[in-house]
Design an enzyme around this catalytic site. Structure first.
Site, PDB file in Angstrom:
ATOM      1  N   SER A  35      60.991 -41.340  72.014  1.00  0.00           N
ATOM      2  CA  SER A  35      59.618 -41.223  71.527  1.00  0.00           C
ATOM      3  C   SER A  35      58.963 -39.891  71.863  1.00  0.00           C
ATOM      4  O   SER A  35      57.955 -39.524  71.260  1.00  0.00           O
ATOM      5  CB  SER A  35      58.759 -42.362  72.075  1.00  0.00           C
ATOM      6  OG  SER A  35      58.542 -42.204  73.464  1.00  0.00           O
ATOM      7  N   LYS A  89      53.749 -40.449  77.371  1.00  0.00           N
ATOM      8  CA  LYS A  89      53.283 -39.846  76.118  1.00  0.00           C
ATOM      9  C   LYS A  89      52.482 -38.587  76.453  1.00  0.00           C
ATOM     10  O   LYS A  89      52.297 -38.227  77.600  1.00  0.00           O
ATOM     11  CB  LYS A  89      52.392 -40.808  75.320  1.00  0.00           C
ATOM     12  CG  LYS A  89      52.971 -42.197  75.086  1.00  0.00           C
ATOM     13  CD  LYS A  89      54.161 -42.201  74.149  1.00  0.00           C
ATOM     14  CE  LYS A  89      54.718 -43.623  73.995  1.00  0.00           C
ATOM     15  NZ  LYS A  89      55.985 -43.626  73.226  1.00  0.00           N
TER      16      LYS A  89
END
Length: 222
Positions: A35, A89
């Protein structure tokens, strides 16, 4: 039992101190998914500074004292507000920012990100399986980062404008079409931030027989 405790008290103290250190001061975080490609690869292990933003009671999310303000562009680990899963993230929206996306293009406070240096390449998604990916450099608010897109994947490429509320942060993965981030789990409250990822400690290619990637060891994430 008492004899075992007496014989192993040194080891027990060491384990307890290590646990407190990892939950309150610093930690390391393996990267299990793609990701954050191309910035972080599966098999990277990153060093996480848990004192970058908050002092917390060990083993809890209770903030004792704030130490610094998370900045747009920081790579952070946090607990998902949806189910508590630990995620990593990039912060793209801080409190008060107005975030929107159209066709995978990020807009912050009315300014549309600029994308250049684009190139295409096969991207490994599983052993023996690749997808065509498009890589680019994203420029926004005086900073830049490498991002990638997966045109063949169904993804949430559009998002209506959202204003980040006080004490919350909007997260995106650098692999924009393969990331469970704030588009899906919502904005993240400050108390769920774990720490800031600073460097890659070690790296091995988990998709290719765990071959070491020595060129990534010690790489800064600033």
């Amino acid at each position: 039992m008492k004899n075992w405790l007496a014989e192993n008290k040194g080891f027990i103290v060491f384990v307890l101190c290590l646990g407190v250190f990892r939950t309150a001061v610093a930690d390391w975080n393996p990267i299990p998914s793609g990701s954050m490609r191309p910035t972080l690869l599966e098999g990277d292990v990153v060093f996480v500074n848990r004192l970058a933003y908050n002092v917390k009671l060990p083993f809890t999310d209770i903030v004792v004292a704030p130490l610094g303000d998370p900045q747009r562009g920081d790579i952070v680990t946090f607990s998902s507000p949806r189910d508590g899963t630990r995620l990593i993230k990039r912060i793209v929206g801080v409190p008060g920012d107005r975030i929107e996306m159209h066709g995978d293009k990020l807009t912050v406070n009315g300014v549309v990100a600029r994308y250049d240096a684009t190139w295409a390449a096969p991207d490994p998604v599983a052993p023996g399986r690749t997808l065509e990916s498009v890589h680019a450099t994203e420029h926004l608010a005086g900073s830049e980062r490498a991002v990638q897109f997966l045109p063949q994947v169904r993804a949430r490429r559009d998002m209506a404008p959202l204003t980040v509320p006080p004490g919350h942060y909007f997260m995106l993965g650098d692999n924009r079409d393969n990331s469970e981030d704030s588009r899906y789990i919502g904005v993240v409250p400050r108390e769920l931030l774990i720490g800031k990822a600073n460097h890659i400690v070690v790296s091995a290619d988990i998709l290719d027989h765990w071959h070491p990637r020595l060129d990534r060891v010690g790489k800064s994430l600033d």
